[in-house]
Design a protein around this motif. Sequence first.
Motif, PDB file in Angstrom:
ATOM      1  N   ARG A 214       0.814  -1.217   0.000  1.00 19.78           N
ATOM      2  CA  ARG A 214       0.000   0.000   0.000  1.00 19.78           C
ATOM      3  C   ARG A 214       0.847   1.267   0.000  1.00 19.78           C
ATOM      4  O   ARG A 214       0.436   2.286  -0.537  1.00 19.78           O
ATOM      5  CB  ARG A 214      -0.951  -0.017   1.201  1.00 19.78           C
ATOM      6  N   TYR A 215       2.019   1.224   0.594  1.00 15.07           N
ATOM      7  CA  TYR A 215       2.893   2.407   0.589  1.00 15.07           C
ATOM      8  C   TYR A 215       3.288   2.749  -0.847  1.00 15.07           C
ATOM      9  O   TYR A 215       3.233   3.917  -1.258  1.00 15.07           O
ATOM     10  CB  TYR A 215       4.135   2.141   1.445  1.00 15.07           C
ATOM     11  N   GLU A 216       3.673   1.726  -1.608  1.00 11.77           N
ATOM     12  CA  GLU A 216       4.013   1.949  -3.022  1.00 11.77           C
ATOM     13  C   GLU A 216       2.804   2.449  -3.792  1.00 11.77           C
ATOM     14  O   GLU A 216       2.911   3.331  -4.655  1.00 11.77           O
ATOM     15  CB  GLU A 216       4.523   0.660  -3.654  1.00 11.77           C
ATOM     16  N   ALA A 217       1.634   1.857  -3.505  1.00  8.51           N
ATOM     17  CA  ALA A 217       0.415   2.267  -4.205  1.00  8.51           C
ATOM     18  C   ALA A 217       0.122   3.742  -3.956  1.00  8.51           C
ATOM     19  O   ALA A 217      -0.229   4.492  -4.882  1.00  8.51           O
ATOM     20  CB  ALA A 217      -0.756   1.408  -3.743  1.00  8.51           C
ATOM     21  N   SER A 218       0.295   4.178  -2.697  1.00  6.84           N
ATOM     22  CA  SER A 218       0.059   5.581  -2.368  1.00  6.84           C
ATOM     23  C   SER A 218       1.064   6.488  -3.081  1.00  6.84           C
ATOM     24  O   SER A 218       0.716   7.573  -3.565  1.00  6.84           O
ATOM     25  CB  SER A 218       0.144   5.787  -0.859  1.00  6.84           C
ATOM     26  N   ASN A 219       2.311   6.050  -3.169  1.00  6.79           N
ATOM     27  CA  ASN A 219       3.323   6.831  -3.885  1.00  6.79           C
ATOM     28  C   ASN A 219       2.974   7.001  -5.359  1.00  6.79           C
ATOM     29  O   ASN A 219       3.195   8.068  -5.945  1.00  6.79           O
ATOM     30  CB  ASN A 219       4.692   6.163  -3.754  1.00  6.79           C
ATOM     31  N   VAL A 220       2.440   5.940  -5.979  1.00 11.74           N
ATOM     32  CA  VAL A 220       2.034   6.030  -7.381  1.00 11.74           C
ATOM     33  C   VAL A 220       0.978   7.119  -7.552  1.00 11.74           C
ATOM     34  O   VAL A 220       1.032   7.926  -8.481  1.00 11.74           O
ATOM     35  CB  VAL A 220       1.493   4.662  -7.878  1.00 11.74           C
ATOM     36  N   TYR A 221       0.018   7.142  -6.631  1.00 10.88           N
ATOM     37  CA  TYR A 221      -1.032   8.168  -6.686  1.00 10.88           C
ATOM     38  C   TYR A 221      -0.436   9.566  -6.578  1.00 10.88           C
ATOM     39  O   TYR A 221      -0.760  10.461  -7.374  1.00 10.88           O
ATOM     40  CB  TYR A 221      -2.052   7.940  -5.573  1.00 10.88           C
ATOM     41  N   HIS A 222       0.433   9.778  -5.612  1.00 12.54           N
ATOM     42  CA  HIS A 222       0.978  11.119  -5.386  1.00 12.54           C
ATOM     43  C   HIS A 222       1.864  11.567  -6.553  1.00 12.54           C
ATOM     44  O   HIS A 222       1.855  12.756  -6.919  1.00 12.54           O
ATOM     45  CB  HIS A 222       1.757  11.157  -4.067  1.00 12.54           C
ATOM     46  N   GLN A 223       2.609  10.652  -7.142  1.00 12.46           N
ATOM     47  CA  GLN A 223       3.414  11.010  -8.308  1.00 12.46           C
ATOM     48  C   GLN A 223       2.536  11.454  -9.472  1.00 12.46           C
ATOM     49  O   GLN A 223       2.820  12.440 -10.149  1.00 12.46           O
ATOM     50  CB  GLN A 223       4.288   9.821  -8.718  1.00 12.46           C
ATOM     51  N   LEU A 224       1.456  10.718  -9.703  1.00 12.31           N
ATOM     52  CA  LEU A 224       0.534  11.102 -10.773  1.00 12.31           C
ATOM     53  C   LEU A 224      -0.117  12.448 -10.457  1.00 12.31           C
ATOM     54  O   LEU A 224      -0.226  13.317 -11.340  1.00 12.31           O
ATOM     55  CB  LEU A 224      -0.549  10.031 -10.948  1.00 12.31           C
TER      56      LEU A 224
END
Length: 266
Positions: A214-224
Amino acid sequence: MQVEINVLGPLEVVVQGQAVTPSAPKLCQLLALFVARHNQVTSTNDLIDELWGERPPRSAQATLQTYVHKLRKLLVITEAGRTERLLHTHSHGYLLAAPPEAVDQFRFEQLARRGRVALADGAAERASALFREALALWRGSVLSGLQTGELLSAHVTRLEEIRLNALESRIDADLRHGRQRELVSELKELVLSYPLHEGFHTQLIVSLSRCERRYEASNVYHQLRRRMRKELGLEPSPSLQRLHEAVLSGGGGRGGGGGGGGAGRG
């Protein structure tokens, strides 16, 4: 098959087992437009616009007729003593007569339609197989290496968008079939290639969340989100924002992986 016409990559035309793809750029461009509108009459004006744009030479009409004559000699089927020409003259234009199944574009679109029906019916594995078969027809970018005018450029853009939609739908089918672990690396490559495509980002977030990352998933969102705000002045769609909230609360991995399309192609 008597005739094979391939546009999902470099232009290829095979008639009765013989490659007859022209080498001259203008002939290829003309033939590509005939293929894009196969079994439809293409007006002389459209052909001239495609080849020369807003400033055609005075000899445009005569030169076009010369090009058509050369193509007509290439596009001929001879069988049992009979000769059948594939390029026909009509009032104010020309028509390329070819069975739809002879054109890879048609086969691709037909398979993609069947894949969408299967996905809508809940047959995820069959949908995935149909989308994979459709996407396997692609040998590169549409008409790669070919100069295109305004009409062909619009056609190329449309086909590329259909390809992306088919790819996104195939990944959605795979997610519904529980293949999230296998999809993560593919989706990471896709978001690099299409950094503003919300659909691929959504699918990556879902895949990572289902894999308890989930940490990686959240990072993907913030980068986008940062990229969209900087380059487009937009926020992610409400559905993606809700997905991110679900990821933060420990969910985000349920349901299908359907994205909301792309905010942009990158």
